[in-house]
Design a protein around this motif. Structure first.
Motif, PDB file in Angstrom:
ATOM      1  N   LEU A 172       0.838  -1.196   0.000  1.00  0.00           N
ATOM      2  CA  LEU A 172       0.000   0.000   0.000  1.00  0.00           C
ATOM      3  C   LEU A 172       0.872   1.244   0.000  1.00  0.00           C
ATOM      4  O   LEU A 172       2.000   1.218   0.496  1.00  0.00           O
ATOM      5  CB  LEU A 172      -0.901   0.014   1.232  1.00  0.00           C
ATOM      6  N   ALA A 173       0.329   2.341  -0.521  1.00  0.00           N
ATOM      7  CA  ALA A 173       1.038   3.624  -0.527  1.00  0.00           C
ATOM      8  C   ALA A 173       0.046   4.745  -0.243  1.00  0.00           C
ATOM      9  O   ALA A 173      -1.137   4.641  -0.573  1.00  0.00           O
ATOM     10  CB  ALA A 173       1.706   3.859  -1.882  1.00  0.00           C
ATOM     11  N   GLY A 174       0.553   5.808   0.338  1.00  0.00           N
ATOM     12  CA  GLY A 174      -0.287   6.976   0.611  1.00  0.00           C
ATOM     13  C   GLY A 174      -1.040   6.830   1.918  1.00  0.00           C
ATOM     14  O   GLY A 174      -1.162   5.742   2.478  1.00  0.00           O
ATOM     15  N   GLY A 175      -1.573   7.945   2.368  1.00  0.00           N
ATOM     16  CA  GLY A 175      -2.230   7.988   3.669  1.00  0.00           C
ATOM     17  C   GLY A 175      -3.631   7.445   3.723  1.00  0.00           C
ATOM     18  O   GLY A 175      -4.155   7.185   4.800  1.00  0.00           O
ATOM     19  N   GLY A 176      -4.248   7.238   2.576  1.00  0.00           N
ATOM     20  CA  GLY A 176      -5.645   6.813   2.515  1.00  0.00           C
ATOM     21  C   GLY A 176      -5.960   5.390   2.891  1.00  0.00           C
ATOM     22  O   GLY A 176      -6.939   5.158   3.554  1.00  0.00           O
ATOM     23  N   PRO A 177      -5.267   4.363   2.511  1.00  0.00           N
ATOM     24  CA  PRO A 177      -4.193   4.408   1.520  1.00  0.00           C
ATOM     25  C   PRO A 177      -4.723   4.800   0.138  1.00  0.00           C
ATOM     26  O   PRO A 177      -5.919   4.691  -0.123  1.00  0.00           O
ATOM     27  CB  PRO A 177      -3.636   2.985   1.514  1.00  0.00           C
ATOM     28  N   ASP A 178      -3.802   5.230  -0.722  1.00  0.00           N
ATOM     29  CA  ASP A 178      -4.173   5.773  -2.022  1.00  0.00           C
ATOM     30  C   ASP A 178      -3.667   4.955  -3.209  1.00  0.00           C
ATOM     31  O   ASP A 178      -3.944   5.292  -4.351  1.00  0.00           O
ATOM     32  CB  ASP A 178      -3.636   7.203  -2.143  1.00  0.00           C
ATOM     33  N   GLY A 179      -2.906   3.916  -2.933  1.00  0.00           N
ATOM     34  CA  GLY A 179      -2.397   3.070  -4.001  1.00  0.00           C
ATOM     35  C   GLY A 179      -2.149   1.667  -3.498  1.00  0.00           C
ATOM     36  O   GLY A 179      -1.933   1.451  -2.307  1.00  0.00           O
ATOM     37  N   LEU A 230      -1.345  -2.777 -10.159  1.00  0.00           N
ATOM     38  CA  LEU A 230      -0.743  -1.577  -9.604  1.00  0.00           C
ATOM     39  C   LEU A 230      -1.731  -0.454  -9.895  1.00  0.00           C
ATOM     40  O   LEU A 230      -2.051  -0.196 -11.052  1.00  0.00           O
ATOM     41  CB  LEU A 230       0.619  -1.261 -10.229  1.00  0.00           C
ATOM     42  N   TYR A 231      -2.227   0.164  -8.830  1.00  0.00           N
ATOM     43  CA  TYR A 231      -3.269   1.182  -8.992  1.00  0.00           C
ATOM     44  C   TYR A 231      -3.034   2.312  -8.003  1.00  0.00           C
ATOM     45  O   TYR A 231      -2.740   2.075  -6.826  1.00  0.00           O
ATOM     46  CB  TYR A 231      -4.644   0.571  -8.748  1.00  0.00           C
ATOM     47  N   VAL A 232      -3.211   3.532  -8.492  1.00  0.00           N
ATOM     48  CA  VAL A 232      -3.204   4.730  -7.655  1.00  0.00           C
ATOM     49  C   VAL A 232      -4.513   5.467  -7.908  1.00  0.00           C
ATOM     50  O   VAL A 232      -4.917   5.652  -9.069  1.00  0.00           O
ATOM     51  CB  VAL A 232      -1.996   5.642  -7.970  1.00  0.00           C
ATOM     52  N   ALA A 233      -5.179   5.865  -6.838  1.00  0.00           N
ATOM     53  CA  ALA A 233      -6.438   6.598  -6.963  1.00  0.00           C
ATOM     54  C   ALA A 233      -6.238   7.830  -7.844  1.00  0.00           C
ATOM     55  O   ALA A 233      -5.207   8.511  -7.758  1.00  0.00           O
ATOM     56  CB  ALA A 233      -6.942   7.010  -5.581  1.00  0.00           C
ATOM     57  N   ARG A 234      -7.216   8.091  -8.672  1.00  0.00           N
ATOM     58  CA  ARG A 234      -7.126   9.175  -9.660  1.00  0.00           C
ATOM     59  C   ARG A 234      -6.678  10.499  -9.039  1.00  0.00           C
ATOM     60  O   ARG A 234      -5.822  11.185  -9.574  1.00  0.00           O
ATOM     61  CB  ARG A 234      -8.472   9.332 -10.363  1.00  0.00           C
ATOM     62  N   ALA A 235      -7.244  10.862  -7.907  1.00  0.00           N
ATOM     63  CA  ALA A 235      -6.934  12.159  -7.276  1.00  0.00           C
ATOM     64  C   ALA A 235      -5.507  12.233  -6.747  1.00  0.00           C
ATOM     65  O   ALA A 235      -5.005  13.321  -6.469  1.00  0.00           O
ATOM     66  CB  ALA A 235      -7.915  12.422  -6.138  1.00  0.00           C
ATOM     67  N   ARG A 277      -2.767  10.715  -8.362  1.00  0.00           N
ATOM     68  CA  ARG A 277      -1.788  10.440  -9.417  1.00  0.00           C
ATOM     69  C   ARG A 277      -0.887  11.655  -9.641  1.00  0.00           C
ATOM     70  O   ARG A 277      -1.272  12.782  -9.378  1.00  0.00           O
ATOM     71  CB  ARG A 277      -2.502  10.054 -10.706  1.00  0.00           C
ATOM     72  N   GLY A 278       0.309  11.375 -10.140  1.00  0.00           N
ATOM     73  CA  GLY A 278       1.260  12.442 -10.415  1.00  0.00           C
ATOM     74  C   GLY A 278       2.047  12.883  -9.199  1.00  0.00           C
ATOM     75  O   GLY A 278       2.777  13.862  -9.262  1.00  0.00           O
ATOM     76  N   GLN A 279       1.912  12.159  -8.089  1.00  0.00           N
ATOM     77  CA  GLN A 279       2.614  12.506  -6.857  1.00  0.00           C
ATOM     78  C   GLN A 279       3.721  11.507  -6.513  1.00  0.00           C
ATOM     79  O   GLN A 279       4.294  11.557  -5.429  1.00  0.00           O
ATOM     80  CB  GLN A 279       1.615  12.597  -5.700  1.00  0.00           C
ATOM     81  N   GLY A 280       3.984  10.577  -7.416  1.00  0.00           N
ATOM     82  CA  GLY A 280       5.060   9.620  -7.192  1.00  0.00           C
ATOM     83  C   GLY A 280       4.648   8.333  -6.499  1.00  0.00           C
ATOM     84  O   GLY A 280       5.501   7.488  -6.225  1.00  0.00           O
ATOM     85  N   LEU A 281       3.354   8.173  -6.218  1.00  0.00           N
ATOM     86  CA  LEU A 281       2.915   6.953  -5.525  1.00  0.00           C
ATOM     87  C   LEU A 281       3.066   5.712  -6.394  1.00  0.00           C
ATOM     88  O   LEU A 281       3.442   4.646  -5.902  1.00  0.00           O
ATOM     89  CB  LEU A 281       1.465   7.089  -5.055  1.00  0.00           C
ATOM     90  N   GLY A 282       2.780   5.834  -7.670  1.00  0.00           N
ATOM     91  CA  GLY A 282       2.926   4.691  -8.572  1.00  0.00           C
ATOM     92  C   GLY A 282       4.372   4.239  -8.650  1.00  0.00           C
ATOM     93  O   GLY A 282       4.671   3.044  -8.566  1.00  0.00           O
ATOM     94  N   ARG A 283       5.282   5.179  -8.783  1.00  0.00           N
ATOM     95  CA  ARG A 283       6.711   4.853  -8.821  1.00  0.00           C
ATOM     96  C   ARG A 283       7.146   4.221  -7.502  1.00  0.00           C
ATOM     97  O   ARG A 283       7.878   3.234  -7.482  1.00  0.00           O
ATOM     98  CB  ARG A 283       7.551   6.085  -9.116  1.00  0.00           C
ATOM     99  N   ALA A 284       6.686   4.794  -6.387  1.00  0.00           N
ATOM    100  CA  ALA A 284       7.048   4.240  -5.076  1.00  0.00           C
ATOM    101  C   ALA A 284       6.532   2.807  -4.938  1.00  0.00           C
ATOM    102  O   ALA A 284       7.243   1.930  -4.424  1.00  0.00           O
ATOM    103  CB  ALA A 284       6.493   5.124  -3.961  1.00  0.00           C
ATOM    104  N   LEU A 285       5.312   2.561  -5.385  1.00  0.00           N
ATOM    105  CA  LEU A 285       4.763   1.204  -5.331  1.00  0.00           C
ATOM    106  C   LEU A 285       5.544   0.251  -6.222  1.00  0.00           C
ATOM    107  O   LEU A 285       5.836  -0.884  -5.830  1.00  0.00           O
ATOM    108  CB  LEU A 285       3.289   1.200  -5.745  1.00  0.00           C
ATOM    109  N   LEU A 286       5.875   0.697  -7.424  1.00  0.00           N
ATOM    110  CA  LEU A 286       6.624  -0.156  -8.342  1.00  0.00           C
ATOM    111  C   LEU A 286       8.000  -0.494  -7.766  1.00  0.00           C
ATOM    112  O   LEU A 286       8.424  -1.653  -7.789  1.00  0.00           O
ATOM    113  CB  LEU A 286       6.761   0.517  -9.708  1.00  0.00           C
TER     114      LEU A 286
END
Length: 138
Positions: free
Chosen positions: A39-46, A68-73, A75-84
């Motif tokens: 998981l990534a982000g505080g929501g989590p968001d990814g 591999l998924y990051v919530a639309r809102a 995206r563009g904050q590096g969460l996808g890269r961090a998850l990958l």
């Protein structure tokens, strides 16, 4: 995890079971050691989902990045890269020497992320033939 997987399928108009069913399935996969979820982000968001299988050719494990998924809102904050990157590290820690994944031709953001991390869809190198992925319901 289940909420994010549900959102992922819904966003891309893919069939998806009810959230409660996904919660049960995720729990079962974790319990049986059949999948690793990150998981990534505080929501989590990814979320990222990894599966492993032994390779006949190398004798080591291969990792499959199933989701591999990051919530639309978010995206563009590096969460996808961090998850990958976290998924690749988790795979290495488990003993995997190879990772594969699939994405759609039109998902240019995902393709750019994967390619920037060294993934290729060319067999044998940059000048090799394009690799294709096939699937069907059974």
């Amino acid at each position: 995890m289940a909420r994010l997987l549900h959102d992922f399928q819904t966003e891309f108009s893919e069939p998806v079971p009810e959230l409660g069913v996904l919660v049960e399935r995720v729990a079962e996969l974790i319990e049986r050691g059949e999948a690793t979820f990150l998981l990534a982000g505080g929501g989590p968001d990814g979320v990222a989902e990894l599966r492993f299988r032994p390779s006949i050719m190398t004798g080591a494990l291969d990792a499959y990045l199933e989701e591999l998924y990051v919530a639309r809102a978010k995206r563009g904050q590096g969460l996808g890269r961090a998850l990958l990157e976290a998924a690749m590290e988790a795979a290495r820690e488990r003993g995997a020497v190879h990772m594969d994944l699939g994405t759609s031709e039109t998902d240019t953001a995902a393709r750019a992320l994967y390619e920037s991390a060294g993934f290729t869809n060319r067999e044998g190198g940059p000048d090799g033939p394009v690799m294709l992925y096939y699937e069907r319901d059974l």
